[in-house]
Scaffold this active site. Structure first.
Site, PDB file in Angstrom:
ATOM      1  N   TRP A 185       0.834  -1.202   0.000  1.00 27.47           N
ATOM      2  CA  TRP A 185       0.000   0.000   0.000  1.00 27.47           C
ATOM      3  C   TRP A 185       0.873   1.260   0.000  1.00 27.47           C
ATOM      4  CZ3 TRP A 185      -4.414   2.266  -0.930  1.00 27.47           C
ATOM      5  CH2 TRP A 185      -4.758   3.457  -0.277  1.00 27.47           C
ATOM      6  N   GLY A 215      17.391  -4.967   8.992  1.00 25.29           N
ATOM      7  CA  GLY A 215      16.964  -4.089  10.077  1.00 25.29           C
ATOM      8  C   GLY A 215      16.769  -4.852  11.367  1.00 25.29           C
ATOM      9  N   GLU A 226      21.209  -7.623  11.125  1.00 26.09           N
ATOM     10  CA  GLU A 226      21.398  -7.399  12.560  1.00 26.09           C
ATOM     11  C   GLU A 226      21.023  -8.672  13.318  1.00 26.09           C
ATOM     12  OE1 GLU A 226      19.708  -3.661  13.846  1.00 26.09           O
ATOM     13  OE2 GLU A 226      20.205  -2.744  11.961  1.00 26.09           O
ATOM     14  N   TYR A 227      22.009  -9.533  13.584  1.00 24.89           N
ATOM     15  CA  TYR A 227      23.403  -9.498  13.182  1.00 24.89           C
ATOM     16  C   TYR A 227      23.831 -10.900  12.797  1.00 24.89           C
ATOM     17  CZ  TYR A 227      23.444  -4.915  15.395  1.00 24.89           C
ATOM     18  OH  TYR A 227      23.154  -3.621  15.711  1.00 24.89           O
ATOM     19  N   MET A 287      26.966   1.887  12.055  1.00 24.43           N
ATOM     20  CA  MET A 287      25.836   2.324  12.890  1.00 24.43           C
ATOM     21  C   MET A 287      26.375   2.859  14.222  1.00 24.43           C
ATOM     22  SD  MET A 287      22.777  -0.322  11.951  1.00 24.43           S
ATOM     23  CE  MET A 287      23.600  -1.898  11.976  1.00 24.43           C
ATOM     24  N   THR A 288      26.943   4.053  14.120  1.00 26.25           N
ATOM     25  CA  THR A 288      27.623   4.644  15.284  1.00 26.25           C
ATOM     26  C   THR A 288      26.658   5.440  16.160  1.00 26.25           C
ATOM     27  OG1 THR A 288      28.280   6.318  13.675  1.00 26.25           O
ATOM     28  CG2 THR A 288      29.974   4.781  14.389  1.00 26.25           C
ATOM     29  N   TYR A 289      25.675   4.708  16.689  1.00 25.32           N
ATOM     30  CA  TYR A 289      24.711   5.345  17.602  1.00 25.32           C
ATOM     31  C   TYR A 289      24.095   4.260  18.482  1.00 25.32           C
ATOM     32  CZ  TYR A 289      22.513   4.291  13.071  1.00 25.32           C
ATOM     33  OH  TYR A 289      22.166   3.693  11.892  1.00 25.32           O
ATOM     34  N   ASP A 290      23.196   4.680  19.371  1.00 24.38           N
ATOM     35  CA  ASP A 290      22.618   3.789  20.397  1.00 24.38           C
ATOM     36  C   ASP A 290      23.696   3.314  21.375  1.00 24.38           C
ATOM     37  OD1 ASP A 290      20.173   4.012  19.040  1.00 24.38           O
ATOM     38  OD2 ASP A 290      20.547   2.218  17.838  1.00 24.38           O
ATOM     39  N   TRP A 334      20.436   8.096   9.822  1.00 22.81           N
ATOM     40  CA  TRP A 334      19.271   7.290  10.230  1.00 22.81           C
ATOM     41  C   TRP A 334      18.357   8.214  11.025  1.00 22.81           C
ATOM     42  CZ3 TRP A 334      17.285   2.686   8.923  1.00 22.81           C
ATOM     43  CH2 TRP A 334      16.164   2.278   9.652  1.00 22.81           C
TER      44      TRP A 334
END
Ligand SMILES: *[C@@H]1O[C@H](CO)[C@@H](O)[C@H](O)[C@H]1NC(C)=O
Ligand SMILES: *[C@@H]1O[C@H](CO)[C@@H](O)[C@H](O)[C@H]1NC(C)=O
Length: 377
Positions: free
Chosen positions: A75, A104, A146-147, A202-205, A352
Site C-alpha cells: 500500500w 533491520g 542485525e546481526y 551504525m555509530t549510535y545507540d 538514520w
C-alpha cells in the site's frame, strides 16, 4: 612533447587527488513508514533533498525464506507512491542512487542466515533484485543484517561476492550497515570491505536508559563516565579506528549520524549531569512513538525551553528539564562529525533517518541537520 607530459602529469595528479580521500557521500536512510506518522510528523519521499543526499536507502523491504524480495507494505510502496516519489527525485539529481534496504533490527538474524547459506536462495535474491531495479528503477541493494553470527561468517562474504559480481555489469551499488563494534567471530572485515561499495557504520545507540545512567547516543569521543571497554568501543572515533585497524578501507566507510536522541527519566531531577542515575527511558516522540526515542524534529518542537549543555569532551549536546533528559545531535555536533569524516578521509556520512530532520524548520533552518552536512562537506 613537454606540454603534453605536463598535461598528462597534472591529469594524473588530479586523478590521484580525486580518487583518494574524497569525502562526498551522504547516505540517507528513509523510513518508508514515515508516511503514517500523525500531524507534523508525516513525511513523504518527495520532501527529501536529493541535492544533499547522494544515496537514498529505502527502509525496508522484506525477503521471503527462499530469498525473493518481499514488499512488506505494498500500500505504501506502490499505491501511496513511495517508490515512485523516490524515483522522481532523480529528475532533480540524475546522479542520485536509490537503494533497496533489507534487514533491520526487526528482521533479526533468522531471515538472512539461511539465505546466505544456500546457493539457490542467494541466486533468488540476486534475480529478484535485478527484477526490482528493472521494474522500479532502484540502483542497488543495502544489507542491514542485525546481526550475523559465527556460523554466518563465510556465507556472508559468499553472499556479498556473488551479489557484487552480478551487479557489476549493470553498475549497481551494494552497501551494508554494520554494528559499530566489530563482531570478531562473525565479521570478516577485509572480505566485507573488498566486496561492497560502502560500509555504513551504525555509530549510535551507544548509551540507552537500560544502562542505568544518562549518556550520549552518539558521542564523537569517549566520555568521563565511560568504562575502559566503552572508551575503546562506544564512540564514533573508536569505531572508525577499530574498523580501519581490522582491515576496512576508509574510503568505503560512512559514519552513522542519528537524527534522533535517546531519552532518560532522571531518578533525581537535581542530578542531571552525564552519568546521573535514571529510573527508565524518558518521553517518546509524539510522531515517531519509539520507546525512549525522540526525532530531531520532535526535539525541535518540544524541548525549546529545556536547558541545553554542550558536552565538550564527547562533542555532542544534551538537554534536560525536570526529570527528563535527552542525549542527541544538533547542528553543532553534526558539523564536528562531518569534519571528522573529512579529516580521516572517509567516504562520508550516513543518516538514520532523513525523515526525522527538522523538515519544518522548527529549530531554525529547514532541514537543519542535512543543511549542516552540505555546508561542511
Ligand atoms: C519465493 O517465495 C515466494 C512466496 O512464497 C514466491 O512468491 C516466489 O515465487 C518464490 N520465488 C521463487 C524463485 O521460487
Ligand atoms: C580515537 O580512538 C583511538 C582508538 O581508540 C584512540 O587511541 C584515540 O586517542 C582517540 N582519539 C581521541 C581524540 O580520543
Amino acid at each position: 612533447m613537454f606540454v603534453k607530459c605536463l598535461l598528462l602529469f597534472s591529469f594524473l595528479c588530479l586523478h590521484l587527488q580525486f580518487s583518494y580521500g574524497v569525502t562526498d557521500t551522504v547516505v540517507c536512510y528513509y523510513a518508508s513508514w514515515a508516511i503514517y506518522r500523525p500531524d507534523k510528523g508525516e513525511f513523504h519521499p518527495e520532501s527529501i533533498d536529493p541535492t544533499i543526499c547522494t544515496h537514498i536507502n529505502y527502509a525496508f523491504l522484506g525477503i521471503y525464506p527462499n530469498g525473493t524480495l518481499q514488499m512488506i507494505d505494498e500500500w505504501g510502496d506502490i499505491e501511496k507512491g513511495n517508490f515512485q516519489e523516490v524515483e522522481a527525485l532523480k529528475e532533480i539529481n540524475p546522479n542520485l542512487k536509490t537503494i533497496i534496504s533489507v534487514g533491520g533490527w526487526n528482521a533479526g538474524n533468522a531471515i538472512l542466515s539461511p539465505i546466505a547459506a544456500s546457493a539457490e536462495f542467494r541466486a533468488n535474491l540476486i534475480a529478484s533484485c535485478l527484477e526490482y531495479f528493472e521494474t522500479y528503477g532502484f540502483n542497488g541493494l543495502d544489507i542491514d543484517w542485525e546481526y550475523p553470527e559465527a556460523k554466518d561468517k563465510e556465507n556472508f562474504i559468499t553472499l556479498l561476492r556473488e551479489i557484487k559480481e552480478a551487479f557489476q555489469p549493470g553498475g549497481y551499488v551494494l552497501t551494508i550497515a554494520v554494528s559499530a563494534i566489530p563482531i570478531d567471530d562473525a565479521y570478516d572485515i577485509p572480505g566485507m570491505s573488498e566486496n561492497v561499495d560502502l560500509i555504513n557504520l551504525m555509530t549510535y545507540d551507544f548509551h540507552i536508559a537500560g544502562g542505568g545512567i544518562t549518556g550520549q547516543n552518539s558521542p564523537l569521543y569517549w566520555g568521563a563516565a565511560d568504562s575502559a571497554w566503552q572508551k575503546e568501543y562506544e564512540n564514533v572515533n573508536s569505531t572508525v579506528v577499530n574498523w580501519v585497524n581490522e582491515g576496512a578501507d576508509p574510503a568505503k566507510l560512512t559514519i552513522g549520524l542519528a537524527f534522533y536522541g535517546h531519552t532518560f527519566q532522571l531518578t533525581d531531577p537535581a542530578q542531571h549531569d552525564l552519568g546521573s542515575p535514571v529510573s527508565d527511558a524518558g518521553m517518546s516522540g509524539p510522531y515517531t512513538k519509539g520507546y525512549g526515542i525522540m526525532g530531531y524534529n520532535e526535539i525541535c518542537e518540544l524541548t525549546g525551553d529545556w536547558t541545553r549543555v554542550f558536552d565538550d569532551q564527547q562533542k555532542v549536546p544534551y538537554k534536560y528539564k525536570d526529570d527528563q533528559w535527552i542525549g542527541y545531535d544538533d547542528e553543532e555536533s553534526v558539523a564536528l562529525k562531518v569534519q571528522y569524516a573529512k579529516d580521516n578521509n572517509l567516504a562520508g556520512l550516513m543518516i538514520w533517518t532523513v525523515d526525522m530532520d527538522d523538515f519544518l524548520g522548527l529549530c531554525g533552518t529547514k532541514d537543519g541537520l542535512l543543511q549542516t552536512i552540505k555546508n561542511n562537506l
